[in-house]
Design a protein around this motif. Sequence first.
Motif, PDB file in Angstrom:
ATOM      1  N   VAL A 146       2.923  -6.645   5.559  1.00 30.53           N
ATOM      2  CA  VAL A 146       2.425  -5.313   5.210  1.00 30.53           C
ATOM      3  C   VAL A 146       3.611  -4.487   4.738  1.00 30.53           C
ATOM      4  O   VAL A 146       4.599  -4.350   5.460  1.00 30.53           O
ATOM      5  N   THR A 147       3.511  -3.971   3.536  1.00 30.91           N
ATOM      6  CA  THR A 147       4.568  -3.145   2.974  1.00 30.91           C
ATOM      7  C   THR A 147       3.973  -1.804   2.569  1.00 30.91           C
ATOM      8  O   THR A 147       3.017  -1.757   1.784  1.00 30.91           O
ATOM      9  N   VAL A 148       4.534  -0.750   3.127  1.00 30.67           N
ATOM     10  CA  VAL A 148       4.067   0.607   2.831  1.00 30.67           C
ATOM     11  C   VAL A 148       5.161   1.304   2.044  1.00 30.67           C
ATOM     12  O   VAL A 148       6.227   1.604   2.586  1.00 30.67           O
ATOM     13  N   SER A 149       4.897   1.540   0.795  1.00 31.53           N
ATOM     14  CA  SER A 149       5.922   2.109  -0.075  1.00 31.53           C
ATOM     15  C   SER A 149       5.266   2.756  -1.280  1.00 31.53           C
ATOM     16  O   SER A 149       4.227   2.306  -1.771  1.00 31.53           O
ATOM     17  N   SER A 150       5.916   3.815  -1.754  1.00 29.26           N
ATOM     18  CA  SER A 150       5.429   4.465  -2.972  1.00 29.26           C
ATOM     19  C   SER A 150       6.144   3.897  -4.193  1.00 29.26           C
ATOM     20  O   SER A 150       5.874   4.312  -5.321  1.00 29.26           O
TER      21      SER A 150
ATOM     22  N   VAL B  40       0.856  -1.190   0.000  1.00 26.30           N
ATOM     23  CA  VAL B  40       0.000   0.000   0.000  1.00 26.30           C
ATOM     24  C   VAL B  40       0.886   1.232   0.000  1.00 26.30           C
ATOM     25  O   VAL B  40       2.006   1.217   0.533  1.00 26.30           O
ATOM     26  N   GLN B  41       0.388   2.294  -0.605  1.00 28.27           N
ATOM     27  CA  GLN B  41       1.142   3.546  -0.634  1.00 28.27           C
ATOM     28  C   GLN B  41       1.023   4.268   0.700  1.00 28.27           C
ATOM     29  O   GLN B  41       0.049   4.076   1.438  1.00 28.27           O
ATOM     30  N   PRO B  42       2.003   5.092   1.011  1.00 25.69           N
ATOM     31  CA  PRO B  42       1.892   5.905   2.233  1.00 25.69           C
ATOM     32  C   PRO B  42       0.593   6.695   2.246  1.00 25.69           C
ATOM     33  O   PRO B  42       0.181   7.255   1.220  1.00 25.69           O
ATOM     34  N   GLY B  43      -0.034   6.698   3.416  1.00 23.68           N
ATOM     35  CA  GLY B  43      -1.325   7.358   3.542  1.00 23.68           C
ATOM     36  C   GLY B  43      -2.509   6.446   3.299  1.00 23.68           C
ATOM     37  O   GLY B  43      -3.651   6.832   3.575  1.00 23.68           O
ATOM     38  N   GLY B  44      -2.244   5.268   2.791  1.00 21.96           N
ATOM     39  CA  GLY B  44      -3.313   4.328   2.499  1.00 21.96           C
ATOM     40  C   GLY B  44      -3.775   3.554   3.716  1.00 21.96           C
ATOM     41  O   GLY B  44      -3.314   3.778   4.833  1.00 21.96           O
ATOM     42  N   SER B  45      -4.703   2.640   3.465  1.00 22.15           N
ATOM     43  CA  SER B  45      -5.301   1.860   4.536  1.00 22.15           C
ATOM     44  C   SER B  45      -5.289   0.373   4.203  1.00 22.15           C
ATOM     45  O   SER B  45      -5.328  -0.004   3.027  1.00 22.15           O
ATOM     46  N   LEU B  46      -5.263  -0.428   5.242  1.00 19.62           N
ATOM     47  CA  LEU B  46      -5.430  -1.870   5.146  1.00 19.62           C
ATOM     48  C   LEU B  46      -6.212  -2.332   6.353  1.00 19.62           C
ATOM     49  O   LEU B  46      -6.139  -1.719   7.416  1.00 19.62           O
ATOM     50  N   ARG B  47      -6.919  -3.446   6.168  1.00 20.06           N
ATOM     51  CA  ARG B  47      -7.603  -4.075   7.281  1.00 20.06           C
ATOM     52  C   ARG B  47      -7.115  -5.508   7.391  1.00 20.06           C
ATOM     53  O   ARG B  47      -7.328  -6.322   6.491  1.00 20.06           O
TER      54      ARG B  47
ATOM     55  N   PHE C 291      -4.537   3.336  14.024  1.00 16.61           N
ATOM     56  CA  PHE C 291      -4.951   1.932  13.996  1.00 16.61           C
ATOM     57  C   PHE C 291      -6.089   1.710  14.988  1.00 16.61           C
ATOM     58  O   PHE C 291      -6.148   2.358  16.038  1.00 16.61           O
ATOM     59  N   THR C 292      -6.966   0.771  14.650  1.00 16.92           N
ATOM     60  CA  THR C 292      -8.063   0.405  15.527  1.00 16.92           C
ATOM     61  C   THR C 292      -8.197  -1.106  15.582  1.00 16.92           C
ATOM     62  O   THR C 292      -8.313  -1.753  14.538  1.00 16.92           O
ATOM     63  N   ILE C 293      -8.190  -1.637  16.791  1.00 13.69           N
ATOM     64  CA  ILE C 293      -8.372  -3.068  16.974  1.00 13.69           C
ATOM     65  C   ILE C 293      -9.841  -3.346  17.289  1.00 13.69           C
ATOM     66  O   ILE C 293     -10.510  -2.551  17.945  1.00 13.69           O
ATOM     67  N   SER C 294     -10.327  -4.472  16.775  1.00  4.09           N
ATOM     68  CA  SER C 294     -11.690  -4.875  17.108  1.00  4.09           C
ATOM     69  C   SER C 294     -11.782  -6.392  17.072  1.00  4.09           C
ATOM     70  O   SER C 294     -10.942  -7.056  16.482  1.00  4.09           O
TER      71      SER C 294
ATOM     72  N   LEU D 114      -1.226   4.907   6.743  1.00  2.00           N
ATOM     73  CA  LEU D 114      -0.040   4.058   6.873  1.00  2.00           C
ATOM     74  C   LEU D 114       1.221   4.805   6.462  1.00  2.00           C
ATOM     75  O   LEU D 114       1.212   5.652   5.560  1.00  2.00           O
ATOM     76  N   LYS D 115       2.293   4.467   7.153  1.00  2.00           N
ATOM     77  CA  LYS D 115       3.597   5.077   6.937  1.00  2.00           C
ATOM     78  C   LYS D 115       4.607   3.998   6.556  1.00  2.00           C
ATOM     79  O   LYS D 115       4.425   2.821   6.912  1.00  2.00           O
ATOM     80  N   PRO D 116       5.670   4.366   5.883  1.00  3.73           N
ATOM     81  CA  PRO D 116       6.696   3.369   5.538  1.00  3.73           C
ATOM     82  C   PRO D 116       7.213   2.618   6.759  1.00  3.73           C
ATOM     83  O   PRO D 116       7.533   1.426   6.655  1.00  3.73           O
ATOM     84  N   GLU D 117       7.260   3.279   7.899  1.00  4.77           N
ATOM     85  CA  GLU D 117       7.759   2.613   9.107  1.00  4.77           C
ATOM     86  C   GLU D 117       6.785   1.586   9.679  1.00  4.77           C
ATOM     87  O   GLU D 117       7.123   0.862  10.619  1.00  4.77           O
ATOM     88  N   ASP D 118       5.593   1.496   9.107  1.00  7.81           N
ATOM     89  CA  ASP D 118       4.658   0.443   9.497  1.00  7.81           C
ATOM     90  C   ASP D 118       4.952  -0.865   8.769  1.00  7.81           C
ATOM     91  O   ASP D 118       4.329  -1.889   9.056  1.00  7.81           O
ATOM     92  N   THR D 119       5.868  -0.832   7.836  1.00 12.30           N
ATOM     93  CA  THR D 119       6.222  -2.033   7.093  1.00 12.30           C
ATOM     94  C   THR D 119       6.770  -3.105   8.026  1.00 12.30           C
ATOM     95  O   THR D 119       7.719  -2.859   8.776  1.00 12.30           O
ATOM     96  N   ALA D 120       6.160  -4.267   7.989  1.00 10.25           N
ATOM     97  CA  ALA D 120       6.538  -5.357   8.890  1.00 10.25           C
ATOM     98  C   ALA D 120       5.664  -6.570   8.595  1.00 10.25           C
ATOM     99  O   ALA D 120       4.686  -6.475   7.836  1.00 10.25           O
ATOM    100  N   THR D 121       6.019  -7.676   9.215  1.00 11.51           N
ATOM    101  CA  THR D 121       5.126  -8.821   9.249  1.00 11.51           C
ATOM    102  C   THR D 121       4.266  -8.692  10.496  1.00 11.51           C
ATOM    103  O   THR D 121       4.802  -8.484  11.589  1.00 11.51           O
TER     104      THR D 121
END
Length: 127
Positions: free
Chosen positions: A123-127, A12-19, A68-71, A86-93
Amino acid sequence: QVQLVESGGGLVQPGGSLRLSCATSGYTLDNHAVGWFRQAPGKEREAVSCISSTGSSLYYADSVKGRFTISRDNGKNQLYLQMNSLKPEDTATYYCAGDRFPGREEHLWEGLLYEYWGQGTQVTVSS
């Protein structure tokens, strides 16, 4: 046999969302502390967001608060993590985790206290 299976990761690009979703089998989310953790290459695993057994206590890492929101859907036995801005620093497993025993309300961020873990979703956050 307990299984936790994460899904929803991706690029996903920076600023985007994932669930992210965590489906469970052989395990009941209700009345168990559960949470999301992540690990980036070369870094230690960290707690992202957790929810206590009753749902009355939530934990968010400072780095994800407000984004982020957990449910948890006990009826569907699924755990979710909505990730916005999302930010690039959110990139992780990202991994979901669950307690073996019910009733925990404290120390939600402590990964060592969780018995069951999923295999992770990238999750990979990159442009």
